[in-house]
Scaffold this motif. Structure first.
Motif, mmCIF file in Angstrom:
data_model
loop_
_atom_site.group_PDB
_atom_site.id
_atom_site.type_symbol
_atom_site.label_atom_id
_atom_site.label_comp_id
_atom_site.label_asym_id
_atom_site.label_seq_id
_atom_site.Cartn_x
_atom_site.Cartn_y
_atom_site.Cartn_z
ATOM 1 N N ILE A 186 -5.866 -7.582 4.663
ATOM 2 C CA ILE A 186 -5.145 -7.458 5.932
ATOM 3 C C ILE A 186 -3.855 -6.694 5.651
ATOM 4 O O ILE A 186 -3.132 -6.997 4.699
ATOM 5 C CB ILE A 186 -4.806 -8.845 6.521
ATOM 6 N N PHE A 187 -3.564 -5.713 6.496
ATOM 7 C CA PHE A 187 -2.383 -4.863 6.318
ATOM 8 C C PHE A 187 -1.300 -5.294 7.309
ATOM 9 O O PHE A 187 -1.532 -5.319 8.525
ATOM 10 C CB PHE A 187 -2.752 -3.400 6.518
ATOM 11 N N VAL A 188 -0.136 -5.581 6.768
ATOM 12 C CA VAL A 188 0.960 -6.124 7.571
ATOM 13 C C VAL A 188 2.204 -5.258 7.357
ATOM 14 O O VAL A 188 2.624 -5.055 6.214
ATOM 15 C CB VAL A 188 1.282 -7.578 7.161
ATOM 16 N N PRO A 189 2.827 -4.739 8.421
ATOM 17 C CA PRO A 189 4.011 -3.888 8.247
ATOM 18 C C PRO A 189 5.266 -4.690 7.954
ATOM 19 O O PRO A 189 5.396 -5.849 8.329
ATOM 20 C CB PRO A 189 4.123 -3.177 9.601
ATOM 21 N N LYS A 190 6.198 -4.037 7.224
ATOM 22 C CA LYS A 190 7.576 -4.529 7.064
ATOM 23 C C LYS A 190 7.653 -5.891 6.376
ATOM 24 O O LYS A 190 8.428 -6.772 6.767
ATOM 25 C CB LYS A 190 8.284 -4.519 8.421
ATOM 26 N N GLY A 243 0.827 -1.195 0.000
ATOM 27 C CA GLY A 243 0.000 0.000 0.000
ATOM 28 C C GLY A 243 0.866 1.251 0.000
ATOM 29 O O GLY A 243 2.096 1.191 0.042
ATOM 30 N N ALA A 244 0.201 2.396 -0.010
ATOM 31 C CA ALA A 244 0.910 3.679 -0.092
ATOM 32 C C ALA A 244 1.739 3.974 1.145
ATOM 33 O O ALA A 244 2.675 4.770 1.095
ATOM 34 C CB ALA A 244 -0.095 4.804 -0.323
ATOM 35 N N LYS A 245 1.422 3.333 2.266
ATOM 36 C CA LYS A 245 2.170 3.567 3.495
ATOM 37 C C LYS A 245 3.202 2.475 3.748
ATOM 38 O O LYS A 245 3.723 2.360 4.853
ATOM 39 C CB LYS A 245 1.210 3.692 4.683
ATOM 40 N N ALA A 246 3.467 1.669 2.741
ATOM 41 C CA ALA A 246 4.480 0.605 2.766
ATOM 42 C C ALA A 246 4.022 -0.653 3.482
ATOM 43 O O ALA A 246 4.799 -1.599 3.611
ATOM 44 C CB ALA A 246 5.802 1.084 3.357
ATOM 45 N N ASP A 247 2.775 -0.696 3.955
ATOM 46 C CA ASP A 247 2.261 -1.932 4.532
ATOM 47 C C ASP A 247 1.986 -2.940 3.429
ATOM 48 O O ASP A 247 1.477 -2.594 2.354
ATOM 49 C CB ASP A 247 0.958 -1.672 5.302
ATOM 50 N N GLY A 248 2.302 -4.223 3.701
ATOM 51 C CA GLY A 248 1.920 -5.277 2.776
ATOM 52 C C GLY A 248 0.443 -5.583 2.903
ATOM 53 O O GLY A 248 -0.147 -5.440 3.978
ATOM 54 N N ILE A 249 -0.159 -6.004 1.803
ATOM 55 C CA ILE A 249 -1.595 -6.291 1.796
ATOM 56 C C ILE A 249 -1.791 -7.752 1.419
ATOM 57 O O ILE A 249 -1.327 -8.218 0.366
ATOM 58 C CB ILE A 249 -2.339 -5.380 0.797
ATOM 59 N N ALA A 286 10.004 2.644 7.811
ATOM 60 C CA ALA A 286 9.085 1.599 7.356
ATOM 61 C C ALA A 286 9.648 0.740 6.241
ATOM 62 O O ALA A 286 9.048 -0.264 5.871
ATOM 63 C CB ALA A 286 7.777 2.235 6.884
ATOM 64 N N THR A 287 10.833 1.100 5.686
ATOM 65 C CA THR A 287 11.257 0.448 4.443
ATOM 66 C C THR A 287 12.696 -0.056 4.460
ATOM 67 O O THR A 287 13.238 -0.381 3.397
ATOM 68 C CB THR A 287 11.103 1.428 3.263
ATOM 69 N N GLN A 288 13.326 -0.140 5.603
ATOM 70 C CA GLN A 288 14.733 -0.566 5.622
ATOM 71 C C GLN A 288 14.914 -2.017 5.186
ATOM 72 O O GLN A 288 16.036 -2.429 4.874
ATOM 73 C CB GLN A 288 15.323 -0.384 7.018
ATOM 74 N N HIS A 289 13.829 -2.788 5.142
ATOM 75 C CA HIS A 289 13.914 -4.185 4.717
ATOM 76 C C HIS A 289 13.875 -4.333 3.199
ATOM 77 O O HIS A 289 13.995 -5.450 2.686
ATOM 78 C CB HIS A 289 12.756 -4.979 5.330
ATOM 79 N N MET A 290 13.721 -3.226 2.462
ATOM 80 C CA MET A 290 13.639 -3.267 0.999
ATOM 81 C C MET A 290 15.013 -3.025 0.382
ATOM 82 O O MET A 290 15.722 -2.100 0.792
ATOM 83 C CB MET A 290 12.701 -2.170 0.488
#
Length: 419
Positions: free
Chosen positions: A25-29, A11-17, A72-76
């Motif tokens: 379901i929105f999942v972070p990182k 999503g736009a806030k970097a949460d996985g969908i 929110a995005t250091q894992h990318m």
């Protein structure tokens, strides 16, 4: 209860969908294509573990990443991260039915954030100092912040803790903003309210021990040992305590370069939502500028810097609420170009006035792609053409993005309007 899902997209806030029978379901990182174990909380979920990792995943460089809500995005991996940010902007423009070429993402992180805000809280008997966890008021205590400029990286948590110790008797939640300036740290404390004389004297002593340039409470300077100066072009500016400042030095320089290049042939420019002058002071090297900002303190700081800097063209200032009192079209028509750099809410009222004006050039700078698109669509519906869209990444490792749009009124429509 733990369950396993597959992440379909971001999503736009970097949460996985993850798409499920009961809805997304929105999942972070997490990353697209990953199989992960989660624990649900409504439409949100906490990540328990990554069972099948994406090849675009890398190890975060910050030891606090799993808990801290700041990044929110250091894992990318870097290439994936850049493409995701670019596509997020493109998607936002498509939703607004805007077709315009998007230029490559400009990395404007530089040495890192020059301002951080640390939180001091007292949820139990102990004092906790750090950043907030994602979607939570829980404090993640940190010893350093790797995305801050080197002086802030190590010293900011200690400064916040020392101030918290001096004010802990009230047990009030404190937000401590620390800015790295040319002359040292500028610190503004929010949340405490009025100080007793003993607390004020104690903080003056502390500012000396910590060698702070300025220490303020809610924007009220307790002590200014050195003017906390920020270099803007050829000028040296002392902004009001806690006032707006671009997140990174390179970010400000990059945005200012794009703005001044776009306006290089303009003789008279209106700089709206100007802050303390990061654009106005650079534009004035070649053009006359009228700077407008709600905050009188910022206007005073800009005017003082202008008068102390030789060789600049004239800068006039006006303290005005552009949300309630935008410049009207007769006022706007006196300018060859207008620069807009509004807060996240955008500049809808001002865009509507520009739409009925004869201003040939508008340079829109925005920290929110959705409001940028909304305001650009208003201008485009009245004859402006969006020539360039330039994404600038000064909020690295976060979903936030600066956007610079260059809009020029089409000649044929301008002539027909004048007839």
């Amino acid at each position: 209860m733990a369950e396993q899902v597959v992440i379909k997209r971001l999503g736009a806030k970097a949460d996985g969908i993850a798409d499920t029978a009961t809805g997304p379901i929105f999942v972070p990182k997490v990353l697209p294509g990953e199989t992960v174990t989660i624990e649900r909380d409504g439409s949100r979920a906490d990540l328990i573990g990554v069972d099948v990792a994406s090849p675009e995943r890398e190890v975060p460089f910050c030891p606090y990443f799993d808990e801290c809500g700041g990044c929110a995005t250091q894992h990318m991996k870097h290439g994936f991260y850049q493409s995701w940010k670019q596509e997020t902007l493109a998607h936002t423009l498509r939703q607004a039915r805007i077709e315009a070429p998007i230029e490559p993402l400009i990395d404007a992180h530089g040495e890192g954030r020059r301002r951080v805000t640390l939180h001091v809280r007292f949820p139990d008997r102990a004092m906790h100092v750090g950043y907030m966890a994602a979607r939570s008021h829980k404090i993640v205590e940190i010893g350093f912040c790797p995305i801050a400029e080197p002086p802030l990286k190590e010293q900011a948590p200690g400064i916040a803790r020392a101030i918290g110790e001096h004010l802990k008797a009230a047990r009030k939640p404190l937000d401590i903003q620390i800015t790295n300036t040319q002359t040292g740290f500028d610190v503004d404390v929010r949340g405490h309210g009025p100080l007793k004389d003993t607390d004020r004297l104690s903080l003056i002593d502390l500012a000396q021990k910590l060698d702070l340039s300025r220490l303020s409470i809610h924007g009220d300077a307790i002590v200014e040992r050195r003017p906390p100066a920020i270099i803007m072009g050829r000028a040296s500016v002392v902004p009001p305590a806690g006032s707006f400042l671009q997140a990174t030095r390179l970010g400000e320089e990059t945005l200012a370069r794009l703005v001044t290049e776009a306006c290089e042939r303009s003789k008279r420019i209106a700089d709206l939502f100007s802050g303390s002058g990061p654009f106005a002071l650079r534009l004035a090297e070649k053009s006359e500028v009228h700077a407008v900002e709600y905050d009188q303190g910022s206007m005073t700081a800009l005017d003082k810097a202008f008068r102390a800097t030789p060789g600049l063209r004239r800068i006039t200032t006006e303290a005005r609420d552009l949300f309630r009192r935008p410049l009207l079209s007769p006022e706007l028509n006196a300018f060859d170009a207008v620069v807009l750099d509004p807060p996240r809410a955008g500049a809808e009222a001002q865009a509507k006035q520009l739409a009925v004006s004869k201003v040939p050039l508008v340079v829109s700078v925005s920290c929110d792609a959705a409001t940028f698109a909304r305001d650009a669509a208003i201008l485009m519906s009245s004859g402006y053409r969006l020539e360039r869209v330039i994404p600038v990444d000064q909020f690295k490792h976060s979903p936030h993005l600066e956007v610079v749009g260059i809009l020029r009124r089409e000649v044929a429509k301008t002539l027909s309007r004048r007839r």
